[in-house]
Scaffold this motif. Structure first.
Motif, mmCIF file in Angstrom:
data_model
loop_
_atom_site.group_PDB
_atom_site.id
_atom_site.type_symbol
_atom_site.label_atom_id
_atom_site.label_comp_id
_atom_site.label_asym_id
_atom_site.label_seq_id
_atom_site.Cartn_x
_atom_site.Cartn_y
_atom_site.Cartn_z
ATOM 1 N N CYS A 1 -1.130 13.929 7.521
ATOM 2 C CA CYS A 1 0.097 14.274 8.042
ATOM 3 C C CYS A 1 0.714 12.830 8.766
ATOM 4 O O CYS A 1 0.161 12.362 9.560
ATOM 5 C CB CYS A 1 0.138 15.331 8.989
ATOM 6 S SG CYS A 1 1.654 15.826 9.445
ATOM 7 N N VAL A 2 2.100 12.702 8.507
ATOM 8 C CA VAL A 2 2.555 11.348 9.129
ATOM 9 C C VAL A 2 3.753 12.026 9.950
ATOM 10 O O VAL A 2 4.111 11.128 10.680
ATOM 11 C CB VAL A 2 3.356 10.396 7.984
ATOM 12 C CG1 VAL A 2 2.330 9.864 7.079
ATOM 13 C CG2 VAL A 2 4.306 11.374 7.148
ATOM 14 N N GLY A 3 3.691 13.185 10.399
ATOM 15 C CA GLY A 3 4.611 13.773 11.170
ATOM 16 C C GLY A 3 6.026 13.679 10.812
ATOM 17 O O GLY A 3 6.996 13.860 11.577
ATOM 18 N N ALA A 4 6.329 13.450 9.617
ATOM 19 C CA ALA A 4 7.640 13.841 9.147
ATOM 20 C C ALA A 4 7.992 14.876 8.153
ATOM 21 O O ALA A 4 8.464 14.795 7.406
ATOM 22 C CB ALA A 4 8.071 12.414 8.593
ATOM 23 N N CYS A 5 7.471 16.051 8.650
ATOM 24 C CA CYS A 5 7.253 17.332 7.668
ATOM 25 C C CYS A 5 8.693 17.794 7.355
ATOM 26 O O CYS A 5 8.884 18.298 6.110
ATOM 27 C CB CYS A 5 6.682 18.369 8.597
ATOM 28 S SG CYS A 5 5.061 17.739 9.126
ATOM 29 N N VAL B 1 6.633 13.299 1.498
ATOM 30 C CA VAL B 1 6.719 12.143 2.196
ATOM 31 C C VAL B 1 5.714 10.947 1.501
ATOM 32 O O VAL B 1 4.650 11.241 1.270
ATOM 33 C CB VAL B 1 6.583 12.127 3.642
ATOM 34 C CG1 VAL B 1 6.589 10.553 4.484
ATOM 35 C CG2 VAL B 1 7.614 12.807 4.283
ATOM 36 N N VAL B 2 6.366 9.943 1.319
ATOM 37 C CA VAL B 2 5.510 8.602 0.884
ATOM 38 C C VAL B 2 5.661 7.221 1.733
ATOM 39 O O VAL B 2 6.820 7.154 1.995
ATOM 40 C CB VAL B 2 6.024 8.322 -0.632
ATOM 41 C CG1 VAL B 2 5.367 6.972 -1.170
ATOM 42 C CG2 VAL B 2 5.992 9.260 -1.744
ATOM 43 N N LEU B 3 4.873 6.877 2.094
ATOM 44 C CA LEU B 3 4.835 5.445 3.044
ATOM 45 C C LEU B 3 4.563 4.421 2.085
ATOM 46 O O LEU B 3 3.466 4.555 1.270
ATOM 47 C CB LEU B 3 3.687 5.647 4.032
ATOM 48 C CG LEU B 3 4.198 6.414 5.353
ATOM 49 C CD1 LEU B 3 2.881 6.690 5.871
ATOM 50 C CD2 LEU B 3 4.937 5.508 6.068
ATOM 51 N N PRO C 1 0.844 -1.306 0.054
ATOM 52 C CA PRO C 1 -0.021 -0.090 -0.058
ATOM 53 C C PRO C 1 0.677 1.223 -0.068
ATOM 54 O O PRO C 1 1.656 1.413 0.997
ATOM 55 C CB PRO C 1 -0.798 -0.091 1.310
ATOM 56 C CG PRO C 1 -0.115 -1.116 1.975
ATOM 57 C CD PRO C 1 0.854 -1.926 1.224
ATOM 58 N N ILE C 2 0.502 2.107 -0.968
ATOM 59 C CA ILE C 2 1.258 3.488 -1.157
ATOM 60 C C ILE C 2 0.560 4.400 -0.510
ATOM 61 O O ILE C 2 -0.646 4.605 -1.005
ATOM 62 C CB ILE C 2 1.654 3.793 -2.571
ATOM 63 C CG1 ILE C 2 2.484 2.349 -3.219
ATOM 64 C CG2 ILE C 2 2.379 4.966 -2.858
ATOM 65 C CD1 ILE C 2 2.869 2.655 -4.666
ATOM 66 N N SER C 3 1.011 5.170 0.214
ATOM 67 C CA SER C 3 0.279 6.719 0.891
ATOM 68 C C SER C 3 1.269 7.593 0.558
ATOM 69 O O SER C 3 2.311 7.616 0.932
ATOM 70 C CB SER C 3 -0.199 6.337 2.257
ATOM 71 O OG SER C 3 -0.713 5.136 2.522
ATOM 72 N N ILE C 4 0.559 8.795 0.191
ATOM 73 C CA ILE C 4 1.208 10.026 -0.426
ATOM 74 C C ILE C 4 0.869 10.952 0.646
ATOM 75 O O ILE C 4 -0.557 11.113 0.902
ATOM 76 C CB ILE C 4 1.149 10.488 -1.695
ATOM 77 C CG1 ILE C 4 1.804 9.751 -2.640
ATOM 78 C CG2 ILE C 4 1.740 11.933 -1.740
ATOM 79 C CD1 ILE C 4 1.356 8.401 -3.246
ATOM 80 N N CYS C 5 1.717 11.797 1.536
ATOM 81 C CA CYS C 5 1.177 12.506 2.511
ATOM 82 C C CYS C 5 0.929 13.812 1.868
ATOM 83 O O CYS C 5 1.545 14.409 0.871
ATOM 84 C CB CYS C 5 2.290 12.935 3.401
ATOM 85 S SG CYS C 5 1.838 14.214 4.663
ATOM 86 N N THR C 6 -0.407 14.433 2.131
ATOM 87 C CA THR C 6 -0.684 15.643 1.509
ATOM 88 C C THR C 6 -1.082 16.602 2.614
ATOM 89 O O THR C 6 -1.742 17.513 2.161
ATOM 90 C CB THR C 6 -2.055 15.383 0.319
ATOM 91 O OG1 THR C 6 -3.074 14.615 1.334
ATOM 92 C CG2 THR C 6 -1.524 14.717 -0.867
ATOM 93 N N GLY C 7 -0.398 16.541 3.585
ATOM 94 C CA GLY C 7 -0.288 17.716 4.582
ATOM 95 C C GLY C 7 0.167 18.755 3.894
ATOM 96 O O GLY C 7 0.806 18.662 2.896
ATOM 97 N N THR C 8 0.010 20.012 4.786
ATOM 98 C CA THR C 8 0.765 21.326 4.114
ATOM 99 C C THR C 8 2.232 21.583 3.701
ATOM 100 O O THR C 8 2.408 21.634 2.659
ATOM 101 C CB THR C 8 0.486 22.356 5.377
ATOM 102 O OG1 THR C 8 -0.962 22.418 5.721
ATOM 103 C CG2 THR C 8 0.490 23.807 4.742
#
Length: 162
Positions: A127-131, A136-138, A82-89
């Motif tokens: 947000c994954v908290g790795a700003c 960031v991609v998980l 599973p690929i998750s792209i962070c789209t936080g600010t």
């Protein structure tokens, strides 16, 4: 998107009922019941939601509302990777959208979809908290920082053989 009616096997229905019962069929435990159910089945299709609703004596609409509101619940089977792209600010301003577009282009799927071979599914996170590592991609539990659209190909290649 056409919805294929999923036929739950009797033992699957029994398992859902058992999970509900482990929380005393308490409607207040809906989120916990859904977590445990998703842990068991990998995702929460409408047919599973219907059984949960019946067991907890809540409306299907309420269950659906919870499943669609919380991003950690999914109604489609997740891919093997599973690929998750962070789209936080922070990720967004550093180009997360272009990275996401590149994943969509290469895998030929939309957000929320899984590749036909079941290898990859694509999603967005807040947000994954790795700003500091934005964008960031998980992939599963693995974090990739400072991902550029050019780097997407190599990331996918890492998993294609697996």
């Amino acid at each position: 998107m056409s919805h294929i009616k999923l036929e739950l096997k009797p033992e699957q229905v029994a398992k859902i009922k058992e999970i509900c019962k482990s929380f005393n069929n308490d409607p207040g435990e809906l989120i916990n019941v859904l977590h445990k159910t998703q842990e068991t089945f990998g995702y929460l299709p409408a047919e599973v939601q219907e059984v949960v609703a019946a067991e907890l004596n809540v409306s299907v609409a309420k269950v659906y509302g919870v499943v669609t509101f919380y991003s950690f619940f999914t109604m489609i089977p997740k891919g093997k990777h599973p690929i998750s792209i962070c789209t936080g600010t922070a990720c967004y301003v550093r180009g997360a959208e272009k990275v996401l577009d590149e994943f969509k282009r290469i895998l030929n799927v939309k957000v929320g979809e899984t590749t036909p071979d079941g290898k990859f599914s694509l999603n967005c996170l807040r947000c994954v908290g790795a700003c500091g590592l934005a964008p960031v991609v998980l992939i599963g539990e693995k974090v990739y920082g400072r991902v550029s659209p050019d780097g997407v190909k190599d990331i996918i290649k890492e998993y294609e053989e697996q």
